[in-house]
Motif scaffolding. Structure first.
Motif, PDB file in Angstrom:
ATOM      1  N   ALA A 200       0.838  -1.197   0.000  1.00  0.00           N
ATOM      2  CA  ALA A 200       0.000   0.000   0.000  1.00  0.00           C
ATOM      3  C   ALA A 200       0.870   1.242   0.000  1.00  0.00           C
ATOM      4  CB  ALA A 200      -0.945   0.010   1.205  1.00  0.00           C
ATOM      5  N   SER A 201       0.261   2.338  -0.396  1.00  0.00           N
ATOM      6  CA  SER A 201       0.955   3.625  -0.342  1.00  0.00           C
ATOM      7  C   SER A 201      -0.081   4.711  -0.088  1.00  0.00           C
ATOM      8  CB  SER A 201       1.698   3.904  -1.660  1.00  0.00           C
ATOM      9  OG  SER A 201       0.776   3.974  -2.740  1.00  0.00           O
ATOM     10  N   ALA A 202       0.377   5.848   0.402  1.00  0.00           N
ATOM     11  CA  ALA A 202      -0.511   6.975   0.670  1.00  0.00           C
ATOM     12  C   ALA A 202       0.273   8.267   0.508  1.00  0.00           C
ATOM     13  CB  ALA A 202      -1.096   6.891   2.080  1.00  0.00           C
ATOM     14  N   LEU A 203      -0.354   9.251  -0.088  1.00  0.00           N
ATOM     15  CA  LEU A 203       0.270  10.551  -0.273  1.00  0.00           C
ATOM     16  C   LEU A 203      -0.826  11.608  -0.334  1.00  0.00           C
ATOM     17  CD1 LEU A 203       2.968  12.064  -0.767  1.00  0.00           C
ATOM     18  CD2 LEU A 203       2.511  11.846  -3.214  1.00  0.00           C
ATOM     19  N   LYS A 204      -0.655  12.662   0.420  1.00  0.00           N
ATOM     20  CA  LYS A 204      -1.616  13.757   0.479  1.00  0.00           C
ATOM     21  C   LYS A 204      -2.979  13.229   0.920  1.00  0.00           C
ATOM     22  CE  LYS A 204       0.965  16.600  -2.764  1.00  0.00           C
ATOM     23  NZ  LYS A 204       0.968  17.412  -3.997  1.00  0.00           N
ATOM     24  N   THR A 205      -3.961  13.175   0.023  1.00  0.00           N
ATOM     25  CA  THR A 205      -5.310  12.739   0.401  1.00  0.00           C
ATOM     26  C   THR A 205      -5.719  11.450  -0.291  1.00  0.00           C
ATOM     27  OG1 THR A 205      -6.347  14.038  -1.370  1.00  0.00           O
ATOM     28  CG2 THR A 205      -6.028  15.131   0.759  1.00  0.00           C
ATOM     29  N   GLU A 206      -4.747  10.729  -0.865  1.00  0.00           N
ATOM     30  CA  GLU A 206      -5.070   9.547  -1.650  1.00  0.00           C
ATOM     31  C   GLU A 206      -4.192   8.366  -1.275  1.00  0.00           C
ATOM     32  OE1 GLU A 206      -4.601  10.905  -5.654  1.00  0.00           O
ATOM     33  OE2 GLU A 206      -6.562  11.872  -5.699  1.00  0.00           O
ATOM     34  N   GLY A 207      -4.662   7.168  -1.605  1.00  0.00           N
ATOM     35  CA  GLY A 207      -3.889   5.964  -1.347  1.00  0.00           C
ATOM     36  C   GLY A 207      -4.255   4.884  -2.333  1.00  0.00           C
ATOM     37  N   GLN A 208      -3.434   3.836  -2.371  1.00  0.00           N
ATOM     38  CA  GLN A 208      -3.730   2.685  -3.214  1.00  0.00           C
ATOM     39  C   GLN A 208      -3.207   1.429  -2.550  1.00  0.00           C
ATOM     40  OE1 GLN A 208      -1.650   3.994  -6.807  1.00  0.00           O
ATOM     41  NE2 GLN A 208       0.004   2.559  -6.409  1.00  0.00           N
ATOM     42  N   LEU A 209      -3.819   0.314  -2.907  1.00  0.00           N
ATOM     43  CA  LEU A 209      -3.455  -0.983  -2.324  1.00  0.00           C
ATOM     44  C   LEU A 209      -3.516  -2.054  -3.394  1.00  0.00           C
ATOM     45  CD1 LEU A 209      -4.452  -2.534   1.044  1.00  0.00           C
ATOM     46  CD2 LEU A 209      -5.036  -3.773  -1.041  1.00  0.00           C
ATOM     47  N   VAL A 210      -2.550  -2.964  -3.353  1.00  0.00           N
ATOM     48  CA  VAL A 210      -2.526  -4.084  -4.288  1.00  0.00           C
ATOM     49  C   VAL A 210      -1.866  -5.277  -3.601  1.00  0.00           C
ATOM     50  CG1 VAL A 210      -0.280  -3.444  -5.292  1.00  0.00           C
ATOM     51  CG2 VAL A 210      -1.928  -4.744  -6.658  1.00  0.00           C
ATOM     52  N   VAL A 211      -2.328  -6.473  -3.939  1.00  0.00           N
ATOM     53  CA  VAL A 211      -1.716  -7.703  -3.445  1.00  0.00           C
ATOM     54  C   VAL A 211      -0.935  -8.315  -4.594  1.00  0.00           C
ATOM     55  CG1 VAL A 211      -2.097  -9.978  -2.430  1.00  0.00           C
ATOM     56  CG2 VAL A 211      -3.618  -8.076  -1.842  1.00  0.00           C
ATOM     57  N   VAL A 212       0.334  -8.599  -4.384  1.00  0.00           N
ATOM     58  CA  VAL A 212       1.174  -9.163  -5.442  1.00  0.00           C
ATOM     59  C   VAL A 212       1.693 -10.538  -5.046  1.00  0.00           C
ATOM     60  CG1 VAL A 212       1.837  -6.900  -6.319  1.00  0.00           C
ATOM     61  CG2 VAL A 212       3.242  -7.978  -4.586  1.00  0.00           C
ATOM     62  N   ASN A 213       1.945 -11.335  -6.086  1.00  0.00           N
ATOM     63  CA  ASN A 213       2.467 -12.698  -5.910  1.00  0.00           C
ATOM     64  C   ASN A 213       1.529 -13.565  -5.068  1.00  0.00           C
ATOM     65  OD1 ASN A 213       4.627 -14.362  -6.772  1.00  0.00           O
ATOM     66  ND2 ASN A 213       5.432 -14.418  -4.694  1.00  0.00           N
ATOM     67  N   LYS A 214       0.240 -13.359  -5.250  1.00  0.00           N
ATOM     68  CA  LYS A 214      -0.761 -14.061  -4.446  1.00  0.00           C
ATOM     69  C   LYS A 214      -1.052 -15.439  -5.032  1.00  0.00           C
ATOM     70  CE  LYS A 214      -5.515 -13.457  -2.737  1.00  0.00           C
ATOM     71  NZ  LYS A 214      -6.698 -12.557  -2.761  1.00  0.00           N
ATOM     72  N   PRO A 215      -1.125 -16.469  -4.193  1.00  0.00           N
ATOM     73  CA  PRO A 215      -1.474 -17.799  -4.706  1.00  0.00           C
ATOM     74  C   PRO A 215      -2.837 -17.772  -5.396  1.00  0.00           C
ATOM     75  CG  PRO A 215      -0.674 -17.943  -2.447  1.00  0.00           C
ATOM     76  CD  PRO A 215      -0.866 -16.492  -2.747  1.00  0.00           C
ATOM     77  N   THR A 216      -2.916 -18.375  -6.576  1.00  0.00           N
ATOM     78  CA  THR A 216      -4.168 -18.428  -7.323  1.00  0.00           C
ATOM     79  C   THR A 216      -4.133 -19.600  -8.280  1.00  0.00           C
ATOM     80  OG1 THR A 216      -5.600 -17.244  -8.871  1.00  0.00           O
ATOM     81  CG2 THR A 216      -3.251 -16.810  -9.039  1.00  0.00           C
ATOM     82  N   SER A 217      -5.284 -20.139  -8.593  1.00  0.00           N
ATOM     83  CA  SER A 217      -5.362 -21.251  -9.537  1.00  0.00           C
ATOM     84  C   SER A 217      -5.615 -20.759 -10.954  1.00  0.00           C
ATOM     85  CB  SER A 217      -6.493 -22.202  -9.125  1.00  0.00           C
ATOM     86  OG  SER A 217      -7.734 -21.510  -9.086  1.00  0.00           O
ATOM     87  N   SER A 218      -5.759 -19.435 -11.118  1.00  0.00           N
ATOM     88  CA  SER A 218      -6.100 -18.894 -12.436  1.00  0.00           C
ATOM     89  C   SER A 218      -4.886 -18.441 -13.225  1.00  0.00           C
ATOM     90  CB  SER A 218      -7.067 -17.714 -12.272  1.00  0.00           C
ATOM     91  OG  SER A 218      -6.469 -16.668 -11.532  1.00  0.00           O
TER      92      SER A 218
END
Length: 493
Positions: A200-218
């Motif tokens: 995740a990251s945040a700056l000023k009034t905004e942020g974002q989140l992502v999950v990477v390298n997550k186990p998945t069958s797809s």
């Protein structure tokens, strides 16, 4: 002495006494931590946990009764090891909620000390901990709330030499850092070690989140995209702004840290991590029994965006899957480009110089004491590259404001700079002179910013412009913060 004065003195003494007691408690906790036997960071199989204690049933009862958690999910939490990298605005709320949720082992990594400017957003730290390592400050507070968790301190900066050794000992990683160099390093090491990262990251009034390298069958290979799949190339160095430079609203970074903790709880309790290692015991293997949603439902890769001042603050963007040619998690056309345990790259070269890099020759830089003595001289012009809001908070007398964003837009010295210098120089009309800067021969232009980073870039641009060939151009080491500490007349913020 009046009764009012006596009452005020009593209140002041009581406050001082309370502060001393808090400090004593802090030192005792630190002594206990330092005198405890060292905890091994070489994990093979976690200690079997056959059941929850009676105290844990009561402590976690409100989440235990939810079908998304249940006893299997709570046991998964108890048997999971989570590493939190960065114990700041993101890491503090994330650590607090994961500890409270009953994660069995929490590793906390940060090399920084607590500062006063941290306290508006880094909720685990208090005045009593200023000057102490953030990791120890956080562990003291977390252990006071939940002593059942095993806390492992890593008071160090993460680098290419230690990243893999540390990360491979955990089941899940939370990237709570604020620079692309570390994010790429965390992702690359996690891919090599086969670990999932909640970033995740945040700056000023905004942020974002992502999950990477997550186990998945797809996805081929059983894992989702890594950080490099989304961002194969780092952003331009000049566009990277930390919260120390650009600012951040405390609740915004708090929201993103809480969302990281929530995502971690969802991943752990669902059983999605169980493919990363063998179950610790028959009991943990049994945690896959009905009662939780389980890891069988592949979710498409996505990124969450948060904009606190928007009427619809949350948005989710569907992301592409793994890049087949990714040099980290894929198969690049040139095998020599593949990142492995023995070829972890130099991230300073890849991402560019860090925020405290020195770009100028020492002869082209001045200390705040030197510039302080120069203020008021006829041939000296001070240009401040902070934004208008920061310039309005505090400024050096007589300085002119040319915000750094103007320098970034065209990749050249902005027209506003030339006008500011010419006006300050009280020179002849540049149109009559035929060349900008001609009427300001012999000037020394001193460029100032908040910390001495943007000012170096701006000064370098001016030096390379032929219109400034007759000027002495320097920047101020340490910026307005150093000015406040050593010269005065402005405030540090």
């Amino acid at each position: 002495m009046s009764d009012t004065t006596n009452h005020q003195r009593i209140i002041a003494l009581e406050a001082e006494n309370a502060a001393l007691k808090a400090r004593i408690a802090s030192l005792e906790a630190r002594l206990q931590l330092n005198s405890a036997p060292p905890q091994s960071l070489t994990h093979t199989t976690p200690t079997a946990t056959p059941e929850l204690s009676a105290e844990e049933y009561l402590r976690y009862g409100r989440q235990l009764i939810m079908p998304q958690i249940g006893l299997p999910g709570q046991l998964r939490l108890k048997n999971t090891r989570v590493l939190i990298i960065g114990i700041g605005g993101l890491g503090c709320p994330a650590a607090s909620y994961l500890s409270s949720a009953g994660v069995g082992t929490l590793g906390l990594l940060d090399h920084d000390l607590v500062e006063l400017s941290n306290l508006h957003r880094q909720i685990l730290h208090t005045l009593a901990y200023i000057g102490r390592p953030k990791v120890l400050s956080a562990i003291d507070r977390l252990r006071a709330a939940n002593p059942n968790v095993t806390y492992i301190p890593h008071i160090t900066a993460l680098d290419k030499e230690n990243a893999l050794e540390i990360i491979q000992n955990y089941d899940l990683v939370l990237d709570c850092t604020d620079h692309p160099r570390v994010r790429y390093l965390v992702s690359d090491a996690a891919v090599i070690a086969g670990k999932t990262v909640v970033s995740a990251s945040a700056l000023k009034t905004e942020g974002q989140l992502v999950v990477v390298n997550k186990p998945t069958s797809s996805e081929e290979g059983g894992r989702g995209p890594c950080y490099r799949c989304y961002w194969p190339r780092p952003p331009p160095t000049e566009s990277v702004v930390s919260c120390g430079e650009g600012g951040v609203l405390g609740p915004v970074v708090g929201v993103m840290g809480v969302l990281q903790a929530l995502e971690a709880v969802k991943i752990i309790s669902s059983g999605a991590l169980e493919g990363q290692r063998a179950p610790a015991s028959a009991n943990e293997a049994a945690a896959g029994s009905p009662g939780t949603e389980g890891p069988s439902k592949p979710e498409p890769a996505s990124m969450l965006f948060f904009s606190s001042y928007s009427p619809t603050p949350f948005k989710t963007l569907r992301m592409k899957g793994r890049r087949a040619d990714c040099i980290s998690c894929g198969t690049p056309s040139d095998p020599a480009l593949k990142i492995t345990a023995s070829t972890i790259p130099d991230y300073d070269n890849f991402c560019g110089p860090g925020p405290d890099a020195v770009l100028l020759d020492p002869k082209d830089r001045r200390t705040v004491m030197e510039v302080g003595e120069m203020i008021g001289r006829e041939n000296v012009v001070v240009v401040d590259t902070r934004d208008e809001t920061q310039f309005g908070i505090t400024s050096v007398g007589g300085s002119r404001n040319v915000p750094f964003v103007l320098w970034q837009r065209g990749g050249k010295v902005p027209e506003e700079f030339w006008r500011a210098v010419e006006e300050e120089g009280n020179s002849a009309d540049p149109q009559e002179e035929g060349e900008k800067g001609k009427g300001t021969k012999g000037k020394e232009v001193v460029i100032l910013c908040r910390r001495g980073n943007d000012s170096q870039e701006a000064a370098k641009m001016v030096m390379e412009d032929p219109r400034a060939r007759d000027w002495k151009v320097t920047d101020v080491v340490g910026g307005i913060g150093e000015w406040a500490r050593k010269v005065g007349g402005v405030v540090e913020y």
